[in-house]
Design a protein around this motif. Sequence first.
Motif, mmCIF file in Angstrom:
data_model
loop_
_atom_site.group_PDB
_atom_site.id
_atom_site.type_symbol
_atom_site.label_atom_id
_atom_site.label_comp_id
_atom_site.label_asym_id
_atom_site.label_seq_id
_atom_site.Cartn_x
_atom_site.Cartn_y
_atom_site.Cartn_z
ATOM 1 N N ALA A 6 0.837 -1.199 0.000
ATOM 2 C CA ALA A 6 0.000 0.000 0.000
ATOM 3 C C ALA A 6 0.872 1.249 0.000
ATOM 4 N N PHE B 205 -4.450 -4.605 2.327
ATOM 5 C CA PHE B 205 -3.355 -4.449 1.380
ATOM 6 C C PHE B 205 -2.752 -5.813 1.071
ATOM 7 N N THR C 284 -8.039 -0.909 6.413
ATOM 8 C CA THR C 284 -7.261 -0.860 5.182
ATOM 9 C C THR C 284 -6.763 -2.268 4.886
ATOM 10 N N THR D 207 -6.011 3.158 -1.884
ATOM 11 C CA THR D 207 -5.053 3.959 -1.109
ATOM 12 C C THR D 207 -4.289 4.956 -1.972
ATOM 13 N N GLY E 140 -3.820 -1.089 -2.178
ATOM 14 C CA GLY E 140 -4.693 -1.317 -1.034
ATOM 15 C C GLY E 140 -6.050 -0.685 -1.254
#
Length: 279
Positions: free
Chosen positions: A21, A93, A91, A149, A27
Motif C-alpha cells: 500500500a 493491502f 485498510t 489507497t 490497497g
Amino acid sequence: MINLNGNLIATTDVLGADNRAFLFGDGVFETVKISSGRILFLEDHYFRLMSAMRIVRMEIPMDFTLEFFESQILKVAEAQRVQDSGRARITVFRNPGGFYLPTDRHVSWVITASPLENAGYTFDDSNYEVDIFKDFYVTAQLLSTIKTTNRMVNITGSIFADENGLDNCLLLNENKNVVEALQGNLFMLSGDQLVTPPVSEGCLNGIMRKQVLKLAREIDGIVVSESIISPFDLQKADELFITNVIQGIRPITQYRKKAYVSDLARNLTDKLNATIAQE
C-alpha cells in the motif's frame, strides 16, 4: 492501539517499508461510523469492501465474513473507547513481494479508530464555500468508484482548497463533468429535481449517497435522478450538498458568486437520524 490482522498492538509497531500500500498504492479501505456500539450501514460497507477486493483481484480470506468484519472493527473501537461515538478505518493491502506484479495475492489488514464528537448526524449550515479543482481529473472508470489507497487527486485538491481559503472543491472527470467533492458525493437541487452524478461518471459509490437517494425518493414533490452535472448547472441550482458517512449531509452555501439555500439538506438530515434511531 490498532488491530493488525486480528491482534491489538501499539501504534508504534507499524507497517514495514515493504508494504505494498505504501510502495504502489496496492490497497483498498473502508471508513465507518460507530454509534452506540454498532457500525452504521454495516452490510453496505462490508459488501463494498468485498467488491473492491474482487475488482483489484485480491485473495479474500475465507474467514472474512460480515460477522468477522464487524467484530474486528468493534474490537479496536472498544480498545480505544470510541464504541459510543467514533470512526474506524479498515485498510486491506496485498502482502509484500514483487513489483507491479505481486508475488503473493493474499492480503493483510489494519484497523484504526478515533473518537467523533457526535454519535448521530448534526446539521451545519454555516458558511461553506467551494470551487472547482481543475489541475487533475477523476477518470470515468470502475477503479474511481472504489476506495483505494491512491488518493492523490483528493490530496492535491485539498491543498489547493486550503491555499485558496475554500472549504472544499468539486472534482471533474475527463469529460469536464462534475463528479463529486473531495470528501464525498455531490447532490444538486434545481426546482423539484434532485440530481447526483451516476457512478459511471467516476464518482465514488458512496454509502451515504445510497442512503440519501433512498430517503429523497420518499419525499413528495422531489424527482430524483442520477444524471450528468456540468459546471454550468451549478450556477442555476437552488441547493448543493455533499454526503459522506462520517459527516452525513453538508450543505454548500456558496460556489463563486452563487449562494444556496439548505432546506432539503436539513430535511434529509432529520430523516437520516430518524432512520438510524429506528434500526
